[in-house]
Design a protein around this motif. Structure first.
Motif, PDB file in Angstrom:
ATOM      1  N   PHE A  72      29.995  39.388  39.291  1.00  0.00           N
ATOM      2  CA  PHE A  72      30.996  38.687  38.662  1.00  0.00           C
ATOM      3  C   PHE A  72      32.304  39.530  38.288  1.00  0.00           C
ATOM      4  O   PHE A  72      33.060  39.276  37.202  1.00  0.00           O
ATOM      5  CB  PHE A  72      30.452  38.220  37.177  1.00  0.00           C
ATOM      6  N   SER A  73      32.487  40.573  39.031  1.00  0.00           N
ATOM      7  CA  SER A  73      33.577  41.447  38.792  1.00  0.00           C
ATOM      8  C   SER A  73      34.272  41.718  40.069  1.00  0.00           C
ATOM      9  O   SER A  73      34.034  41.489  41.258  1.00  0.00           O
ATOM     10  CB  SER A  73      32.578  43.069  38.650  1.00  0.00           C
ATOM     11  N   PRO A  74      35.826  41.736  39.769  1.00  0.00           N
ATOM     12  CA  PRO A  74      36.707  41.956  40.764  1.00  0.00           C
ATOM     13  C   PRO A  74      36.328  43.344  41.514  1.00  0.00           C
ATOM     14  O   PRO A  74      36.878  43.568  42.582  1.00  0.00           O
ATOM     15  CB  PRO A  74      37.935  41.769  40.096  1.00  0.00           C
ATOM     16  N   ASP A  75      35.907  44.342  40.811  1.00  0.00           N
ATOM     17  CA  ASP A  75      35.536  45.728  41.504  1.00  0.00           C
ATOM     18  C   ASP A  75      34.125  45.574  42.248  1.00  0.00           C
ATOM     19  O   ASP A  75      33.149  45.527  41.524  1.00  0.00           O
ATOM     20  CB  ASP A  75      35.526  46.536  40.344  1.00  0.00           C
ATOM     21  N   LYS A  76      34.326  45.564  43.522  1.00  0.00           N
ATOM     22  CA  LYS A  76      33.019  45.481  44.207  1.00  0.00           C
ATOM     23  C   LYS A  76      32.423  46.651  44.763  1.00  0.00           C
ATOM     24  O   LYS A  76      31.573  46.587  45.274  1.00  0.00           O
ATOM     25  CB  LYS A  76      33.506  44.742  45.643  1.00  0.00           C
ATOM     26  N   SER A  77      32.769  47.797  44.184  1.00  0.00           N
ATOM     27  CA  SER A  77      32.499  49.264  44.518  1.00  0.00           C
ATOM     28  C   SER A  77      31.023  49.223  43.958  1.00  0.00           C
ATOM     29  O   SER A  77      30.577  48.891  42.659  1.00  0.00           O
ATOM     30  CB  SER A  77      32.949  50.106  43.689  1.00  0.00           C
TER      31      SER A  77
END
Length: 232
Positions: A72-77
């Motif tokens: 659910f995060s735009p940061d996919k790291s």
């Protein structure tokens, strides 16, 4: 702990946050993680000297996965950029307040208390504070607590120290607007923190530095936990 090594690895992760790089440096991660967990084990034992409610905890009870939940995060790291341990008598997923250490390049800190509480428990905490006002003020307005953490409404999360991460803009519903200690009723959490240098956790004597902070925060945390525990 060898914090220079730990923080350098975390810097490297931040610059190379992808699975191929991490897999090729897995041995370094394992060494850093083992060093950190050894420090956490020592800390649990030392806290148990003045708070025996945590004596039963293992390192696994207090540490977190290094892999991020990216659903659910735009940061996919895929990997975190810090290491943290939350030492709470009822577990790291409970509402019961605990002791926290956080290692992150240029972002190390020590914290204590309850980060998030639902509205019904907050209401009970506020009632308890008004009903036992003198006891509450002894917990949060004594010289040691204010030296390490300050007072509510005096800091933001970026500040060196603080008490209360979030607060209402006005008086909570159902409480007197003219209450002389309204700043405590406006708090939405009872977490106190102090940012520390990247060298704070280095070597063998860091526990001697962190324990006085936790001891100063414990009466406040105990007061709130006495309310929280009625709900858990």
């Amino acid at each position: 702990m060898d914090t220079q090594r730990i923080l350098q690895f975390l810097k490297d992760v931040a610059a190379n946050n992808n699975r191929p790089w991490f897999q090729s440096h897995k041995d370094e991660y394992d060494a850093v993680r083992q060093d950190f967990e050894a420090g956490v084990a020592q800390l649990i034992g030392r806290i148990a000297d003045f708070d025996d409610s945590v004596a039963h905890l293992s390192v696994k009870d207090c540490t977190y996965r290094f892999y991020r939940d990216t659903r659910f995060s735009p940061d996919k790291s895929p990997y975190k950029r810090h290491l943290g341990a939350y030492i709470s008598a009822k577990g790291k997923k409970s509402l019961h307040g605990g002791y926290y250490i956080h290692l992150e390049p240029d972002g190390c800190l020590v914290a204590c208390g309850s980060y998030w509480l639902p509205t019904n428990i907050l209401t009970s905490c506020r009632n308890e504070m008004m009903g036992n006002e003198e006891e509450w003020l002894r917990c949060v307005e004594n010289p040691d607590f204010q030296k390490y953490f300050g007072a509510p409404e005096t800091a933001s999360w970026e500040s060196k120290q603080g008490f209360g991460l979030e607060r209402l803009k006005t008086c909570p519903a159902g409480f007197p607007k003219d209450y002389p200690h309204l700043r405590y009723l406006r708090q939405k959490d009872y977490c106190c923190w102090r940012r520390v240098s990247d060298t704070f956790f280095s070597g063998d004597k860091w526990i001697q530095k962190v324990i006085p902070l936790f001891q100063a925060a414990k009466p406040m945390m105990d007061f709130v936990n006495n309310v929280i525990d009625d709900y858990e």
